[in-house]
Structures are given as structure tokens and as C-alpha cells.
Design an enzyme around this catalytic site. Structure first.
Site, short mmCIF file in Angstrom:
data_model
loop_
_atom_site.label_atom_id
_atom_site.label_comp_id
_atom_site.label_asym_id
_atom_site.label_seq_id
_atom_site.Cartn_x
_atom_site.Cartn_y
_atom_site.Cartn_z
N ASP A 4 0.85 -1.19 0.00
CA ASP A 4 0.00 0.00 0.00
C ASP A 4 0.88 1.24 0.00
O ASP A 4 2.09 1.16 0.27
CB ASP A 4 -0.89 0.03 1.25
CG ASP A 4 -1.98 -1.03 1.21
OD1 ASP A 4 -2.39 -1.40 0.11
OD2 ASP A 4 -2.40 -1.48 2.29
N ASP B 226 -9.47 -6.54 2.40
CA ASP B 226 -8.14 -7.02 1.99
C ASP B 226 -7.88 -8.44 2.45
O ASP B 226 -6.87 -9.04 2.07
CB ASP B 226 -7.05 -6.10 2.56
CG ASP B 226 -6.97 -4.78 1.82
OD1 ASP B 226 -7.35 -4.76 0.64
OD2 ASP B 226 -6.55 -3.78 2.43
#
Length: 898
Positions: A298, A625
Site C-alpha cells: 500500500d 483485503d
């Protein structure tokens, strides 16, 4: 929220906690300590030794029986201590990340450990949170719950006020308030946990590999024991003695201590990672980390600091620039009066559509909730301070009025201009942020207030006359690496919600919006990231950024920190190919940036890269996620800002959310894998030396004396294998560990076997047999003649025993590296090794010079000639190791280990 419940007082909660006990599930019935200890003496190989000891007593050899019994006890105690230390280390690691829950106590939202939740507490839940106990929902906002762990149904269940919820399940979407109805052992989950407590987890790849190694060695040892038994019978040995020696030799050569030693090595690696803020949830992940070839990371919070600050606001009236520190409400503001007034209205609207807040803790303003939303709260406070004059407020009112007035005259614009920011407004309905919609909206006093990604907000707005200026401002902000949000509103005709429930899908309301402007938020990169990225490239690991941000913003940040590859590949999630092979080929390069990526696309990325043979580490912090983290070889969750769902799915939790911590964990993973190979090499070399005398004896048909007996082999295992193996397992990560590409190979690969069976083992065996034969030769014995007297045989056997011990001493130092000789590493750089060697030498002296012990082993102190050969075995082994390393690692150099 539909309903708000006051919650408990701190006094009442403390009393209930004392009455009901902590909110903990019943502990699974663990194996009692005494049974775990007893198991070390009742497994297959231990039973074989017990049988050998019993036969020794029956055959009239009590010394052998006692010695075998002592060996069984020492091995059992050693294995038990190893496993207990590993379990204790794993337990300490789990305790480092206690679950936290947001509750309302004394009318205030506070975060407390989940174990302190009591019946009657009101918990405040957001998407990704685990429900800490059985509950009744008292308020919900577009709330759905994943109850698959209880029901088996994968479809999330919508929840409304009055519906029940169950501990251990997760909020998938929305927000909720709920009152605790049951905790701990009284929850529905507790009954299921009791039923599943005995379930065994699947074998990890490392466990499978280790059992393969043990199985190979065990088969070789048992086969050799059978051959030895047959040859013994043919040479005239009684079947009882032949069977006894065969059993003893077989078990002495089996590495029954290998598995607990590996487990302890993994635990030590996990503890070292924890000291560097990387919490391993599964011990086997320590080794897998060392094989990582691709990292998908990320941006926000991992590559950046996740300390956002609104630094610019674009409005149709002009641009407002702000310069402040952290989340404090004071800032320097630059902009025209009309632009500041419009920006103040925009900030009030964005704050209303957010739940995160900037709060004062002591002397410092910190983010509570989403840091981005806390930055919007700080923006509203700063503009409120900046517009503190009557003129400023009047301008704000003017700017707000233009946005529209409801039918009954309740002007949200006036509220934005005149109300104190610290006063929380009443929200009639909220539609939380959704990864698909990429926006969040609320209904307030007949108005819809909305914030979100510009690409998903601007198409819903009535096209302003200055759309081109808006787009230019968006591109300019994103090009500077700012995260950009669009803020808009509309008047809701007919006040929906007064005659019935608000719609679950806000799509019918999110249209014909009035654009208030854009907010540019700066999230500075972490200082450690640039160096960490250089380290990954040196280590042969590819890195890709997967982010939900605007492509221009993502590219700017990637370029600033040095992640963006030379071909500057920046993709958007919507453009990724569906075919996994095409997707893998597109992404299989270093420095790729994928923007506006969805959780579903992250899962596809993971699968595509694994199809290309990568060992993938994937970071994630959101509720959606979980699938991608579970699919990846190493799922990495955020400990400081991630959701409970992500942490549950992950193998590794970053306590500081820092990308550099992943790199440190990979380095430690490589060191742990190298350590396992080190002590495996050390042990197998010893096995070669132990087997050689029996091979020579068997090939000669019993006409060549046996250089080592069964008891001596058992004592060699105790004296030379245990402590040096532990010392090798404690080697720290070397400086060259991240200077070569990752390796995917079996523990017992060709390189290790060549080193053991063609270099180290033969050198040790040759000197062992040379010391034994030279002693006999100088005493007058020749091959084929009668065996010499007991004294000569004892001295020769003592010389062989001494040679193996001293050669293993040198081997311990040689095994510290696969590429660098020990004198370049430094003889004192592993203090535990020095202690192990000292104990080994003391044990050797005891085995040779304590007469009862030496007599029991059938040996005596070596002659000068035998001792000289034994001493020469050390430099000979180190020299052979050096030339082997030089030949196979010609490019290896420097002061660090391989």
C-alpha cells in the site's frame, strides 16, 4: 445512528468485570506439562532406545544399558526444553497485539482491551472490526456482518437495530452501535471454540520439508542398522548382541532433536523480528519471508507516514493555502475572503461526512479514527479560527446561502458559517465509505453532504462553468503528490426519511450535486522508505505499489521515494486485464504502480504473480483485503492502523506500519533459513564420521576393528551436536544476506549434500580412521592379524573419538557460513558458539580421563601420534572448507557471512 445508548459508567463496568471475569474464550485443553514431557520418552525412536537398553541389561552389559538410558533422558529433556521455549516465545508474541475495542463509558468513547468488555457495555463498531461478544444492535448505518464462521454462509448479513450479533464475527460494511449481551464463555462462539479446540492445523511447507529430511536420514540409518545386523550374524556375533548394536546404531544416527531445534530457531527469529516491530503470527512464516521475491505494498501509512494535513483547498472563488503542524487547530491561511468563506463551508461539509476527529490528548493533537478524516476535522477548526472575525463569518454566510436553502428555511449554509466546529451536528443518515463507490455521504437537515475521490464525485455534480479550472487544479495537486478529495452537496427534495426509512443504496440521492471544491492533503513519505527500497532491489526483490489513490498522486509519491521503475509504468485498476497470465506478465517488473485498485483486483494481482512463480508478500489494512492477504504467501497487515479482519488474515503484523519493517523481516527470514541449513550441515557431517567405522567394519567382514562403538556414537551426539547446533541457530543476519537474490531450494539440496558428503564429511572420516589405524599400526597390528589387546584398542578408539570431537569443533566454525571462512567472520562474533565449544572440550576431557566413563565407553586417552592426527584434523577441515567455498563462491568476499 438510529439509536444512541448511553453505555455504562466506569464504576459499574469495573464491578461487572470483577463479577463476570474477563471477556476471554475458554482456553483450549492444552496437553499437560507432564504429558508433553513424557511424550519425549515414548516416541518411536525413544522406544527403540529403551528396547536397546533393556536388551543390554538382559545380555549382561549394565554399563551399556545405563549409558543408553542416560542418552534417552538427556535427549528427551533437551527436546522438551526446546519446545517449551518455542511455545513460550510464541505466546509472548501473541500477547504483544491485544485486541482493542471502542466503547462508550461515562458518556465518552474510549478504547479499551477487548478482554475488559462486560455485559451492558455499548461498543462502537466500524467496517473491519471484530464484534467482541454477543450483542444486540442499537444503531446501524448500512451495516452488514460476516457470520460465515458461525453459519457457513459467505454472504454478509444486513443488520438493523434490534438484530442480534455474535462474538468473533466481523463488520463488513458500515458502522454500528451495539449493547453487549454475553461475554467470554457465555457467547455462542465459546461453544464452537470448545468443539474445534482439538483441530490440528495443516502442515506448513517448512514442516513438510523438515519431515522429509528426517525421513531420508531415518531410512538411511535404519537400512544401515539392518545391514549391520546381517553382517554381525554372518561374522559370528550372537543374534541378541547383533540386534542390540543394530538398534543402537540406527537410533544414534537419527536426528530426533532436529525438529525441536528448528522450532526454537524459528521462535528466536520471530522474537528478533518483534524487536524490530514485525509481529509474526505463525512461526513458519519466518522462513517463508526469507524466500520473498515480490512485495505488493500500500501507499498510505506504509510508504507514507499516515499523518495527513490539508494544505490546499480549491474553490470556484479561488485557492486557499494552509500551513500548520500536525492536527493542531492553528495554521497560517492564505487566500481571498470569498475563497476562505467557501473553503470554510467545504471543510464543514467534509467534516460532517466524516467520523474521524482530531482530539487533544494532553498537550498534543492526535488523530482518532481515520487520519484523513482527522485532517479534515483539523481543516475545519483551522478555517474556523481563521474566519473568527465578524466579516469572515458574514462572508461565510454569504457563500453558504448560495448553496441552497431548504423549503422550511433551515439553511445548512448558515450552520456552516456560524456554528462552532466543535459542536457535533445531528446526522439523520450516513452512507459510509465503500471501496466501490469511493465516497461517503450523510443526510443533515434536508441536505446531502458528500466527500470522495474526484473521479467518482465530479460526474455526479451539475457541471460548473469552471470545470476546466477544477480539472486543472486536480491535476496540479495530484502532480505534487497530494491526495485529493472532492466535496459536494445538494438539497434533498421532500425531506426523505421522514415518512419511512432512508434508502440502503444512496445512489438515488447522490445526483445533481453542487461542487464545493477540492481538498489537497499532504501525507509525507517515511524517511526510511527510500533506503528500504534500495535494499529490496539489492536483494533481488521486486516491489509494486497498489493504492486506491489517484494515478497522478500515486506516481508522484512513487517517484519521490524512488519506487517508480525506469519505464514509469502507472496503471489504473479498471485497465487491468482479466486474464491472469496477461496480468502477471504486465505486472512482473520492478517499480510498477497500480492506482484506484479495488480489493478484488488485489486478489487477482496476488494470484497472477504467484502463477509466475513468485513468493509474494502483500500488504493490506482494510476489511476487504482479507482474501488477498490470505492468498499471498505472506500476508502483511498494519498493526497501528489496520482492521481486525486484515490482522486475522495476515501472517505478519507491522506494529509501526512501516515498509522498512517488511524489509527487516525479510532479512531476518533469510537469516533463519540460513541457520537451519547451518546446523543441518553440521549434524550431517557428524553422521558421516559416525557411520564410517561401521562401513569399514562391514566391508571387511568384521576383520577390521570397529573404531567407534554404539555408546561412543551416542555420547558424540550429546557432546558435539546439541550446544553447537543451538549456537548455529542463533547466528544473526549477516550483512550480505540482502545482497543476493532470494533462493528457493530444499533444505537438503545438491549444494548442501556435496559439501557434507564430498568435502566436510570425508575429511572428518579420513582423519578419524587415520588416527585409529596409525595408533594400531604403531602398536604393531597389521590388517588381517589378530586384534590387539584391549589397551591398544581403547587408545586407538580414544584417538578416533577425539578426532571426531575436534573436527566437529572446527566444523562448527566452518558451518557459520556457506561462502566465507571463519577467520573473516571473526572468531568471537558468536559468543554462544565460544561457550558451546568450551563445553565440548570439557566434555571431551571428561569422556577421556574420567576412568569409569572412559571404561564404559571402551576408550582411553589417545597416544601422542593419535592426538597429533586428531589435532591436524582441525586445520585440514578448515582448509578443505576454504577451498570448497573459494571454488563454489568465487565472488564471495567481505567480512560478512553467507
Amino acid at each position: 445512528m438510529t439509536t444512541t445508548v448511553a453505555g455504562l459508567s466506569t464504576t459499574a463496568a469495573t464491578r461487572l468485570l470483577a463479577e463476570d471475569g474477563p471477556n476471554l474464550l475458554p482456553q483450549a485443553s492444552t496437553v499437560p506439562r507432564w504429558r508433553a514431557f513424557a511424550a519425549q520418552f515414548t516416541h518411536f525412536f525413544a522406544v527403540m532406545l529403551w528396547v536397546a537398553a533393556a536388551l543390554a541389561f538382559i545380555a549382561g552389559m549394565p554399563q551399556l544399558g545405563v549409558a543408553v538410558t542416560v542418552v534417552v533422558i538427556i535427549n528427551g529433556v533437551f527436546s522438551y526444553v526446546q519446545e517449551a521455549r518455542a511455545e513460550r516465545a510464541a505466546s509472548q508474541l501473541r500477547a504483544m497485539l491485544p485486541a482493542q475495542v471502542l466503547v462508550r463509558r461515562d458518556g465518552t468513547a474510549v478504547s479499551i482491551p477487548a478482554a475488559e468488555i462486560v455485559h451492558g457495555d455499548v461498543v462502537l463498531l466500524s467496517a473491519g472490526d471484530r464484534i467482541p461478544g454477543d450483542v444486540d444492535f442499537t444503531g446501524t448505518e448500512s451495516c452488514t456482518v460476516d457470520e460465515s464462521m458461525l453459519s457457513g454462509e459467505s454472504e454478509p448479513v444486513p443488520k438493523r437495530p434490534g438484530d442480534p450479533g455474535f462474538g468473533g464475527t466481523f463488520l463488513v460494511n458500515g458502522n454500528a452501535e451495539a449493547e453487549i449481551t454475553a461475554t467470554g464463555a457465555r457467547t455462542r462462539l465459546a461453544a464452537i471454540a470448545t468443539l474445534t479446540a482439538t483441530a490440528q492445523p495443516p502442515q506448513s511447507p517448512l514442516n513438510v520439508e523438515l519431515r522429509r529430511v528426517v525421513r531420508i536420514i531415518s531410512v538411511v540409518a535404519l537400512t544401515f542398522g539392518g545391514v549391520f545386523f546381517a553382517v554381525s550374524l554372518l561374522s559370528g556375533t550372537s543374534w541378541r548382541n547383533a540386534f542390540l548394536f543394530a538398534i543402537g546404531v540406527s537410533v544414534a544416527l537419527i536426528p530426533e532433536g532436529l525438529l525441536p531445534t528448528v522450532t526454537l530457531s524459528l521462535a528466536m527469529g520471530a522474537q528478533r523480528m518483534a524487536r524490530r516491530n514485525a509481529l509474526v503470527r505463525h512461526l513458519q512464516a519466518v522462513e517463508t519471508l526469507g524466500s520473498t521475491t515480490f512485495i505488493c505494498t500500500d501507499k498510505t501509512g506504509t510508504l507514507t507516514q499516515n499523518r495527513m494535513s490539508a494544505v490546499e483547498v480549491w474553490t470556484p472563488q479561488g485557492v486557499v493555502a494552509l500551513s500548520g503542524t500536525g492536527y493542531a487547530p492553528s495554521a497560517s491561511i492564505t487566500g481571498g475572503p470569498d475563497a476562505v468563506a467557501r473553503a470554510r463551508r467545504l471543510a464543514w461539509t467534509a467534516r460532517a461526512a466524516s467520523r474521524g476527529r482530531a482530539v487533544l490528548h494532553g498537550d498534543e493533537w492526535v488523530a482518532e479514527g481515520d487520519p484523513m478524516e482527522a485532517a479534515l476535522d483539523a481543516l475545519a477548526r483551522r478555517l474556523d479560527h481563521g474566519a473568527g472575525s465578524g466579516a469572515g463569518r458574514a462572508a461565510g454566510t454569504s457563500a453558504g446561502t448560495g448553496a441552497g436553502t431548504s423549503a422550511d428555511g433551515d439553511d445548512v449554509g448558515q450552520a456552516a458559517a456560524g456554528a462552532e466546529v466543535t459542536v457535533e451536528i445531528a446526522v439523520d443518515a450516513r452512507w459510509p465509505f465503500d471501496p466501490a463507490r469511493k465516497r461517503e455521504s450523510v443526510a443533515v437537515a434536508g441536505h446531502l453532504l458528500l466527500k470522495g475521490a474526484p473521479e467518482f464525485v465530479l460526474p455526479l455534480c451539475v457541471a460548473p462553468a469552471d470545470l476546466a479550472a477544477c480539472q486543472a487544479a486536480l491535476d496540479e495537486m495530484a502532480g505534487r503528490g497530494l491526495r485529493v478529495l472532492a466535496v459536494a452537496e445538494r438539497v434533498l427534495p421532500g425531506r426523505p426519511g421522514t415518512d419511512g426509512p432512508w434508502p440502503e443504496d444512496p445512489g438515488e440521492l447522490e445526483r445533481e450535486l453542487t461542487l464545493l471544491g477540492l481538498v489537497g492533503l499532504h501525507d509525507p513519505p517515511r524517511e526510511s522508505v527510500a533506503e528500504a527500497l534500495r535494499a529490496t532491489r539489492t536483494a533481488g526483490i521486486k516491489v509494486a505499489m497498489l493504492t486506491g489513490d489517484h494515478p497522478t498522486t500515486a506516481a508522484a509519491i512513487a517517484g519521490e521515494i524512488g519506487l517508480l521503475g525506469p519505464d514509469r509504468t502507472v496503471l489504473e485498476g479498471k485497465d487491468l486485464p482479466e486474464d491472469p497470465h496477461l496480468l502477471g506478465a504486465l505486472l512482473d517488473r520492478d517499480g510498477v504502480v497500480v492506482s484506484r485498485v479495488s480489493p478484488e483486483q488485489k486478489l487477482k494481482v496476488a494470484q497472477a504473480l504467484q502463477l509466475r512463480g513468485h513468493v509474494l508478500a502483500m500488504t493490506g489494512d482494510g476489511v476487504n483485503d482479507g482474501p488477498a492477504l490470505q492468498e499471498a504467501d505472506i500476508g502483511v497487515a498494519m498493526g497501528a492502523s489496520g482492521t481486525d479482519v486484515a490482522r486475522e488474515a495476515a501472517d505478519l503484523v507491522l506494529l509501526d506500519d512501516d515498509f522498512a519493517t517488511i524489509v527487516a523481516a525479510v532479512e531476518q527470514g533469510r537469516a533463519t533459513y540460513a541457520n537451519i541449513r547451518r546446523f543441518l550441515t553440521y549434524h550431517l557431517t557428524d553422521n558421516v564420521a559416525e557411520l564410517t567405522p561401521f562401513v569399514v567394519w562391514a566391508l571387511s567382514g568384521g576383520s577390521f576393528p570397529l573404531a567407534l562403538g554404539v555408546l561412543q556414537i551416542l555420547f558424540l551426539d550429546i557432546g558435539t551436536d546439541l550446544l553447537p547446533a543451538l549456537a548455529l541457530g542463533s547466528e544473526k543476519a549477516d550483512k550480505r544476506a540482502m545482497h543476493r537474490p532470494p533462493e528457493r531450494r530444499h533444505l537438503m539440496d545438491t549444494r548442501l549434500m556435496v559439501r557434507v558428503f564430498a568435502v566436510l564429511g570425508p575429511v572428518e572420516a579420513v582423519f578419524e580412521m587415520a588416527a585409529f589405524t596409525l595408533t594400531l599400526w604403531l602398536a604393531g597390528w597389521r590388517p588381517g592379524a589378530e586384534f590387539p589387546g584391549v589397551g591398544v584398542l581403547a587408545a586407538a578408539s580414544g584417538a578416533a573419538f577425539t578426532t571426531v570431537v575436534l573436527a566437529q569443533l572446527a566444523n562448527a566454525f566452518a558451518c557459520r557460513s556457506e561462502s566465507v571462512p571463519p577467520w573473516r567472520l571473526g572468531w568471537r562474533t558468536n559468543p554462544l558458539m565460544l561457550k558451546a565449544v568450551a563445553v565440548e572440550l570439557l566434555a571431551l576431557l571428561g569422556f577421556l580421563f574420567i576412568v569409569p566413563v572412559a571404561t564404559m565407553l571402551g576408550q582411553a586417552p589417545p597416544t601422542i601420534a593419535g592426538l597429533l592426527v586428531a589435532l591436524l584434523s582441525m586445520p585440514a577441515l578448515l582448509a578443505a572448507d576454504y577451498w570448497h567455498k573459494r571454488f563454489t563462491h568465487r565472488r564471495a568476499a567481505g567480512p560478512s557471512a553467507g
